[in-house]
Write a protein that holds these residues in place. Sequence first.
Motif, PDB file in Angstrom:
ATOM      1  N   PRO A 209      54.307 -18.896 -65.040  1.00  0.00           N
ATOM      2  CA  PRO A 209      55.523 -18.089 -64.901  1.00  0.00           C
ATOM      3  C   PRO A 209      56.306 -17.996 -66.203  1.00  0.00           C
ATOM      4  CG  PRO A 209      55.948 -20.312 -64.166  1.00  0.00           C
ATOM      5  CD  PRO A 209      54.494 -20.274 -64.582  1.00  0.00           C
ATOM      6  N   ASP A 210      57.379 -17.212 -66.160  1.00  0.00           N
ATOM      7  CA  ASP A 210      58.321 -17.196 -67.262  1.00  0.00           C
ATOM      8  C   ASP A 210      58.940 -18.578 -67.431  1.00  0.00           C
ATOM      9  OD1 ASP A 210      57.900 -14.526 -67.736  1.00  0.00           O
ATOM     10  OD2 ASP A 210      59.701 -13.837 -66.691  1.00  0.00           O
ATOM     11  N   ARG A 211      59.277 -18.915 -68.651  1.00  0.00           N
ATOM     12  CA  ARG A 211      59.849 -20.222 -68.973  1.00  0.00           C
ATOM     13  C   ARG A 211      61.189 -20.426 -68.255  1.00  0.00           C
ATOM     14  NH1 ARG A 211      63.475 -21.369 -73.336  1.00  0.00           N
ATOM     15  NH2 ARG A 211      63.479 -23.573 -73.933  1.00  0.00           N
ATOM     16  N   LEU A 212      61.329 -21.540 -67.567  1.00  0.00           N
ATOM     17  CA  LEU A 212      62.572 -21.975 -66.924  1.00  0.00           C
ATOM     18  C   LEU A 212      63.130 -20.973 -65.910  1.00  0.00           C
ATOM     19  CD1 LEU A 212      64.517 -23.658 -69.893  1.00  0.00           C
ATOM     20  CD2 LEU A 212      63.295 -24.784 -68.028  1.00  0.00           C
ATOM     21  N   VAL A 213      62.294 -20.083 -65.418  1.00  0.00           N
ATOM     22  CA  VAL A 213      62.803 -19.067 -64.499  1.00  0.00           C
ATOM     23  C   VAL A 213      63.337 -19.694 -63.217  1.00  0.00           C
ATOM     24  CG1 VAL A 213      60.524 -18.623 -63.478  1.00  0.00           C
ATOM     25  CG2 VAL A 213      62.299 -16.863 -63.372  1.00  0.00           C
ATOM     26  N   LEU A 214      62.686 -20.726 -62.713  1.00  0.00           N
ATOM     27  CA  LEU A 214      63.158 -21.321 -61.463  1.00  0.00           C
ATOM     28  C   LEU A 214      64.462 -22.088 -61.681  1.00  0.00           C
ATOM     29  CD1 LEU A 214      62.114 -21.282 -58.548  1.00  0.00           C
ATOM     30  CD2 LEU A 214      61.377 -23.638 -58.898  1.00  0.00           C
ATOM     31  N   ALA A 215      64.633 -22.671 -62.861  1.00  0.00           N
ATOM     32  CA  ALA A 215      65.909 -23.330 -63.163  1.00  0.00           C
ATOM     33  C   ALA A 215      67.043 -22.314 -63.173  1.00  0.00           C
ATOM     34  CB  ALA A 215      65.821 -24.062 -64.500  1.00  0.00           C
ATOM     35  N   HIS A 216      66.781 -21.132 -63.733  1.00  0.00           N
ATOM     36  CA  HIS A 216      67.793 -20.068 -63.733  1.00  0.00           C
ATOM     37  C   HIS A 216      68.167 -19.676 -62.304  1.00  0.00           C
ATOM     38  CE1 HIS A 216      69.670 -16.178 -64.998  1.00  0.00           C
ATOM     39  NE2 HIS A 216      69.199 -15.786 -63.812  1.00  0.00           N
ATOM     40  N   GLU A 217      67.170 -19.411 -61.475  1.00  0.00           N
ATOM     41  CA  GLU A 217      67.459 -18.998 -60.099  1.00  0.00           C
ATOM     42  C   GLU A 217      68.151 -20.112 -59.322  1.00  0.00           C
ATOM     43  OE1 GLU A 217      67.298 -16.001 -59.339  1.00  0.00           O
ATOM     44  OE2 GLU A 217      66.082 -15.286 -61.006  1.00  0.00           O
ATOM     45  N   THR A 218      67.773 -21.346 -59.582  1.00  0.00           N
ATOM     46  CA  THR A 218      68.410 -22.472 -58.902  1.00  0.00           C
ATOM     47  C   THR A 218      69.866 -22.583 -59.317  1.00  0.00           C
ATOM     48  OG1 THR A 218      66.265 -23.605 -58.822  1.00  0.00           O
ATOM     49  CG2 THR A 218      68.224 -24.937 -58.401  1.00  0.00           C
ATOM     50  N   GLY A 219      70.177 -22.187 -60.548  1.00  0.00           N
ATOM     51  CA  GLY A 219      71.571 -22.170 -60.976  1.00  0.00           C
ATOM     52  C   GLY A 219      72.433 -21.298 -60.082  1.00  0.00           C
ATOM     53  N   HIS A 220      71.887 -20.176 -59.590  1.00  0.00           N
ATOM     54  CA  HIS A 220      72.632 -19.328 -58.659  1.00  0.00           C
ATOM     55  C   HIS A 220      72.895 -20.053 -57.341  1.00  0.00           C
ATOM     56  CE1 HIS A 220      72.429 -15.956 -61.275  1.00  0.00           C
ATOM     57  NE2 HIS A 220      71.143 -15.710 -61.116  1.00  0.00           N
ATOM     58  N   VAL A 221      71.961 -20.893 -56.922  1.00  0.00           N
ATOM     59  CA  VAL A 221      72.154 -21.665 -55.695  1.00  0.00           C
ATOM     60  C   VAL A 221      73.367 -22.581 -55.834  1.00  0.00           C
ATOM     61  CG1 VAL A 221      71.093 -23.369 -54.154  1.00  0.00           C
ATOM     62  CG2 VAL A 221      69.701 -21.548 -55.128  1.00  0.00           C
ATOM     63  N   PHE A 222      73.704 -22.934 -57.081  1.00  0.00           N
ATOM     64  CA  PHE A 222      74.861 -23.790 -57.354  1.00  0.00           C
ATOM     65  C   PHE A 222      76.073 -22.985 -57.816  1.00  0.00           C
ATOM     66  CE2 PHE A 222      71.274 -26.843 -58.667  1.00  0.00           C
ATOM     67  CZ  PHE A 222      71.044 -27.189 -57.352  1.00  0.00           C
ATOM     68  N   ASP A 223      76.105 -21.690 -57.480  1.00  0.00           N
ATOM     69  CA  ASP A 223      77.261 -20.820 -57.720  1.00  0.00           C
ATOM     70  C   ASP A 223      77.470 -20.493 -59.201  1.00  0.00           C
ATOM     71  OD1 ASP A 223      79.346 -19.208 -56.856  1.00  0.00           O
ATOM     72  OD2 ASP A 223      80.826 -20.824 -56.799  1.00  0.00           O
ATOM     73  N   LEU A 224      76.402 -20.462 -59.984  1.00  0.00           N
ATOM     74  CA  LEU A 224      76.514 -20.023 -61.375  1.00  0.00           C
ATOM     75  C   LEU A 224      76.157 -18.536 -61.477  1.00  0.00           C
ATOM     76  CD1 LEU A 224      74.964 -22.994 -63.409  1.00  0.00           C
ATOM     77  CD2 LEU A 224      77.358 -22.591 -62.742  1.00  0.00           C
ATOM     78  N   PRO A 225      76.875 -17.784 -62.313  1.00  0.00           N
ATOM     79  CA  PRO A 225      76.653 -16.334 -62.401  1.00  0.00           C
ATOM     80  C   PRO A 225      75.568 -15.965 -63.397  1.00  0.00           C
ATOM     81  CG  PRO A 225      78.509 -16.931 -63.768  1.00  0.00           C
ATOM     82  CD  PRO A 225      78.039 -18.216 -63.108  1.00  0.00           C
ATOM     83  N   ASP A 226      75.067 -14.736 -63.285  1.00  0.00           N
ATOM     84  CA  ASP A 226      74.242 -14.170 -64.346  1.00  0.00           C
ATOM     85  C   ASP A 226      75.137 -13.864 -65.535  1.00  0.00           C
ATOM     86  OD1 ASP A 226      71.564 -14.039 -63.380  1.00  0.00           O
ATOM     87  OD2 ASP A 226      72.112 -12.382 -62.064  1.00  0.00           O
TER      88      ASP A 226
END
Length: 422
Positions: A209-226
């Motif tokens: 996959p793309d590098r750290l893509v799941l960490a980015h998406e998981t950040g949204h689970v913790f209320d972090l914005p794009d």
Amino acid sequence: MPRLFPRPRLRTTAAMCTTLSALAAISLGTGPSIAEPFSTEPCALERTDAHHSEGLDTWNTAYPRPTRALDAVMIFLSFPDGAPATTPAELAADHFPATSRFFEEASYGRFALRAHPLQHWIGMPKPSTAYAIQRDWNAERRAAYLHDALAAADGEVDFSRYDVVYFVADPDAPGVDSDATKVVNLEVPLHADGTDIRRVVTVFEKHPPDRLVLAHETGHVFDLPDLYHRPVDGKGDWDTYVGDWDLMGSQFGLAPDLFAWHKWKLGWLAPRQVVCVWSAEPTRLTLEPLGAGPGVPVADASGAPAFGLGDGVKLAVVRTGPGTALAFEARGPVGNDHAACRAGILVYRVSSDAQSGRGPVEVIDAHPGTEACWESSVYPPLADAPVALGETFTVPGDDVRVEVEDRTPSGAWTVKITGPRS
């Protein structure tokens, strides 16, 4: 990796009907805005109704707060129009332990994300092409996908055991679009095993996959914005707001550690690690490198490795308006930022009422006439944004000045910040 929690019981028919009824009402939304007191610091912006607001005076309890260990289930979905060319174990290894390691370093060991991958494929009832998977997904097709995925997995997964749900699609199925990976927020939560599921991470990544893509998406689970800028026509530069400097801007960034503001929001910084600068008179303070934690080596001013940092001040804040602030933090090649292009004091503007993807954070370029690391940076004009040792920078439009005076023997930065004159 830990095995999936054993399922103790099968769902009843009545409970299954309740789940399917909830699924029929799926729509995008922010979920209930329940406030939990978080910070009373005078520079803590108030949380607003903006999606993923950068206000942090309260915590929105519709989101799990990553200040304890959280459990994530990974469910692997296959389709009748394709035979998987990979195994669930291979796909799990694409994302873990890298995702857990990122959060462990970013939180200074205060948060652990524990992955529980299913060991086999779960069959979906329809071909992958039937769901019309794409980035801007049709709501009806997206609801059908989640309906079928939950129904297919529910007999084997006890969803009450998990804080985070990842539905991982077979990357080789003909209808799977890797650009569609995202978090789906549910205005009406799904309900399974006596628990509400308010958001689901739908993973359609290629292998690898793309590098750290799941960490980015998981950040949204913790209320972090794009934090990226999305061009209106989908063409153009996506990284003009923050460049390399935060995972929520780009998972490809050279310095993807989360901003100190985000670490403050998530509860990973103690109150003593945040300094609010109010005075129009110069305030001198020492800022530790953002990535420095206990036992993490940091290069001192001579470039030699030094230890001993981790619990000092990480963030200085100047309030500039009812919903805006300037943030100052020390960045360099430490921890998650090990590939950082330049070191120094990074300055950025935070807006609590800006929507996710609409510039809630904007890095301010201390060197607007130059760029750096053009061969590897996601946005070279901001790669050299930090104020370097010996430099003085006045933030345009805010009359706030920062002087980077020195480096301590341990590698921390001595700075002087002068707030605006009233």
